[in-house]
Structure formats: C-alpha cells, structure tokens
Enzyme design. Structure first.
Site, PDB file in Angstrom:
ATOM      1  N   ARG A  95       0.873  -1.175   0.000  1.00  0.00           N
ATOM      2  CA  ARG A  95       0.000   0.000   0.000  1.00  0.00           C
ATOM      3  C   ARG A  95       0.907   1.220   0.000  1.00  0.00           C
ATOM      4  O   ARG A  95       2.043   1.168   0.492  1.00  0.00           O
ATOM      5  CB  ARG A  95      -0.889   0.019   1.246  1.00  0.00           C
ATOM      6  N   LYS A 107      -1.863  -3.031   7.962  1.00  0.00           N
ATOM      7  CA  LYS A 107      -3.037  -2.658   8.745  1.00  0.00           C
ATOM      8  C   LYS A 107      -3.081  -3.466  10.035  1.00  0.00           C
ATOM      9  O   LYS A 107      -2.716  -4.638  10.071  1.00  0.00           O
ATOM     10  CB  LYS A 107      -4.315  -2.913   7.931  1.00  0.00           C
ATOM     11  N   HIS A 114      -2.623   2.860  -6.144  1.00  0.00           N
ATOM     12  CA  HIS A 114      -3.200   1.635  -5.585  1.00  0.00           C
ATOM     13  C   HIS A 114      -3.414   0.578  -6.666  1.00  0.00           C
ATOM     14  O   HIS A 114      -3.395  -0.622  -6.389  1.00  0.00           O
ATOM     15  CB  HIS A 114      -4.522   1.948  -4.886  1.00  0.00           C
ATOM     16  N   ARG A 137      -0.706  -1.979  -6.817  1.00  0.00           N
ATOM     17  CA  ARG A 137      -0.851  -3.099  -5.858  1.00  0.00           C
ATOM     18  C   ARG A 137      -1.805  -4.148  -6.420  1.00  0.00           C
ATOM     19  O   ARG A 137      -1.553  -5.346  -6.332  1.00  0.00           O
ATOM     20  CB  ARG A 137      -1.355  -2.540  -4.524  1.00  0.00           C
ATOM     21  N   HIS A 182      -3.622  -9.454   3.543  1.00  0.00           N
ATOM     22  CA  HIS A 182      -5.062  -9.519   3.752  1.00  0.00           C
ATOM     23  C   HIS A 182      -5.377 -10.425   4.941  1.00  0.00           C
ATOM     24  O   HIS A 182      -4.829 -11.523   5.052  1.00  0.00           O
ATOM     25  CB  HIS A 182      -5.771 -10.082   2.516  1.00  0.00           C
ATOM     26  N   TYR A 231      -9.457 -11.139  -6.838  1.00  0.00           N
ATOM     27  CA  TYR A 231      -8.521 -11.162  -7.958  1.00  0.00           C
ATOM     28  C   TYR A 231      -8.785 -12.318  -8.911  1.00  0.00           C
ATOM     29  O   TYR A 231      -8.351 -12.280 -10.061  1.00  0.00           O
ATOM     30  CB  TYR A 231      -7.078 -11.185  -7.450  1.00  0.00           C
TER      31      TYR A 231
END
Length: 314
Positions: free
Chosen positions: A168, A192, A260, A263, A286, A295
């Site tokens: 990110r 995150k 983004h 990514r 994730h 994806y």
C-alpha cells in the site's frame, strides 16, 4: 460547512444546535477528515429537509425521538429516486446513525431503529489492474517526469515497491533506511492493524531504492522515513498521487492508473503467472482470503477481454 441560518426552515433551533454539537464532537474528539465531516453535514442536512417535507413542519427532536426503520427507508428511497448510488446511501445511513447515537447518549432519542436497519447492499467492484507493459513503464526512473534526478529516482522507487512488492502507498512511505539491511532479500512490512509480514524484495526493486538513496541530497537516518519530499520532510501520499496523474496524461494511461492500481496489478499478474491465492493473501497482508479472492474475478475478466479481442469468432 453550511451556516445554521441557511437551513433554519428545515429544522427547529434546538435540533440544529444539537447537530452542530455533534459535528464539533466529530471534529475535535474523533478527528474525522474535513471530507468526511462535509459529507456527514450534507447527509444530515438532506435528512432534515426530507423530514420537514415528510412531516409538514420543520424537523424537531420530537420527530426523530423514536425514528422507525420505515422512516429511514422512506428517506433512502427518496434519495435513490434522485439517482443516489448504493455507496452514497450507505454513507447517508452511517451519518444518520452517528447523529442519532450522539442524541441517544444525551437521552433525547432512541437510536434502535437506525441501528437495526441494514445498510444498502453495496455493488461488487473489481479492482482494475494495469497491463504488464503499463506497470513496467511507469516504475522505472526513465519513465518519470520529474526534472530533478533524485526526485525522479524517488518516485520510481516508490512505484516499484507498490508494483514489485504489492505494498500500500502508506506502507511504502512508512519504510525506513534500516528496513533495507545489506544483503537483504526480503522486506518486513507493517500493515493494517500493525501486522508484520515478509515480502520478497526483487533485485530490480532494491536497485531502484539504492539509486534513490545515492541521489538523495538529504541525510537518511536509519530510523527516519526513507522517502523524503523536496524540502526534506516525510514524503506525503498526495505527491505520488499527483505524479501518477501526470504520468496518466503523458503516456495516455487509463483513469484506473493510480498508485493503488499498482498493488492490484501485483496481485493480478502473480495470479495470472500461476501464483496461488494463499500466497498472494500473505504477500498482500489480507486478513481474510475472501478479500484476496476478488482477484480471481479480475483474472477471469482479463482472460475474457483477451478472448474477445483475439478470437476470430468473438
């Protein structure tokens, strides 16, 4: 933000004052962005205007004291009729819930009806990756538009990390020189939720970072930000986003060519090359495999697009 006097006819002074206190609390205590505050102000203003027409008099606290889910559905239906999309409707409801919870804490209303109501179903939107050629073109120093060599090298290094490591933009800009010890072949990334993950560091990406470090005119302390702005402060995401906007114009790239999107391209191109979803999930950081599974849809869409363009019978 709109002055209270502008909407005095849409709500009585007591309700408007409480709404003003709520917005002030959001700004001071929760430190929401100006963009979000403006959206919440606009959403609740639209709701008060609706309630005024709905009840035939300026909205009062009494009118929303026991607001029912049917009242909220009527408001959202009216907004939908005006062409408001599902994402905006979801935000409309989020703003109203926040206001009602604020009023509930002071004992003025019951927010149960708003809390129980489900948000409008959001449409599934697939990320749009760049093509291999587009991604490779804009992640090299030669592909940058900045006149100063060190800034061109900096931009290339950041974009190379987004595409080559799937970072990110915030993760790339939080990196420090100490994250690149001599001989390293992997990168420790704090994502995150402060979760750490390891991603392989391609030689071409490491080379881009090293080129930037050699050209950077500022001293780079090992525990300070690696990527610096023109004046020596930490590089801000808006600078890279602006550079991407220039690249789109210069190279006639599609609107989806954003930082983004690099990514997304990382994940899509790995999947197309035979990478498995579990590995890609780990590389992207994730928490849930379902997030990574989008994806598979991207890759399918890409294959169908190639088929439509290439097959004689398509």
């Amino acid at each position: 933000m709109h002055d209270v006097d502008e909407i005095l006819t849409f709500a009585d002074p007591e309700l408007l004052e409480k709404r003003r206190e709520w917005l002030a609390a959001l700004e001071d205590e929760r430190r929401l962005s100006e963009h979000t505050l403006d959206a919440y102000e606009r959403d609740t203003r639209q709701f008060l205007i609706f309630m005024t027409g709905y009840n035939g008099h300026p909205a009062r606290i009494k009118d929303i004291e026991n607001l029912r889910a049917t009242d909220l559905r009527a408001f959202l239906a009216a907004r939908r009729k005006e062409g408001t999309g599902a994402r905006s409707l979801g935000r409309n409801l989020a703003g109203l819930r926040s206001l009602l919870r604020f009023l509930e804490k002071t004992g003025l209303v019951n927010a149960a009806g708003a809390t129980a109501m489900r948000a409008p179903k959001q449409p599934k939107s697939l990320p749009k990756p760049l093509t291999d050629g587009q991604a490779l073109r804009i992640t090299t120093q030669e592909g940058q538009l900045a006149e100063e060599p060190w800034i061109a090298a900096r931009n290339a290094a950041v974009l190379a990390l987004l595409y080559g490591c799937g970072l990110r933009i915030s993760e790339a800009l939080d990196l420090k020189p100490g994250d690149f010890p001599a001989g390293t072949r992997s990168l420790r990334v704090i994502g995150k939720g402060k979760k750490m993950r390891l991603v392989p560091l391609l030689p071409v990406v490491l080379e881009a970072v090293e080129t930037y470090r050699k050209l950077c005119p500022y001293a780079l302390a090992s525990d300070e930000p690696l990527f610096l702005g023109a004046r020596g402060g930490k590089l801000q995401p808006a600078i890279i986003q602006r550079e991407m906007q220039k690249l789109r114009g210069a190279f006639n790239l599609p609107d989806n060519a954003t930082p983004h999107a690099l990514r997304h391209s990382f994940a899509t191109h790995l999947l197309a090359g035979g990478g498995d979803l579990r590995t890609i999930q780990e590389l992207l950081g994730h928490a849930s495999l379902s997030t990574t599974q989008i994806y598979t849809g991207v890759d399918t869409a890409r294959l169908l697009d190639i088929y439509d363009k290439a097959h004689p019978r398509a």
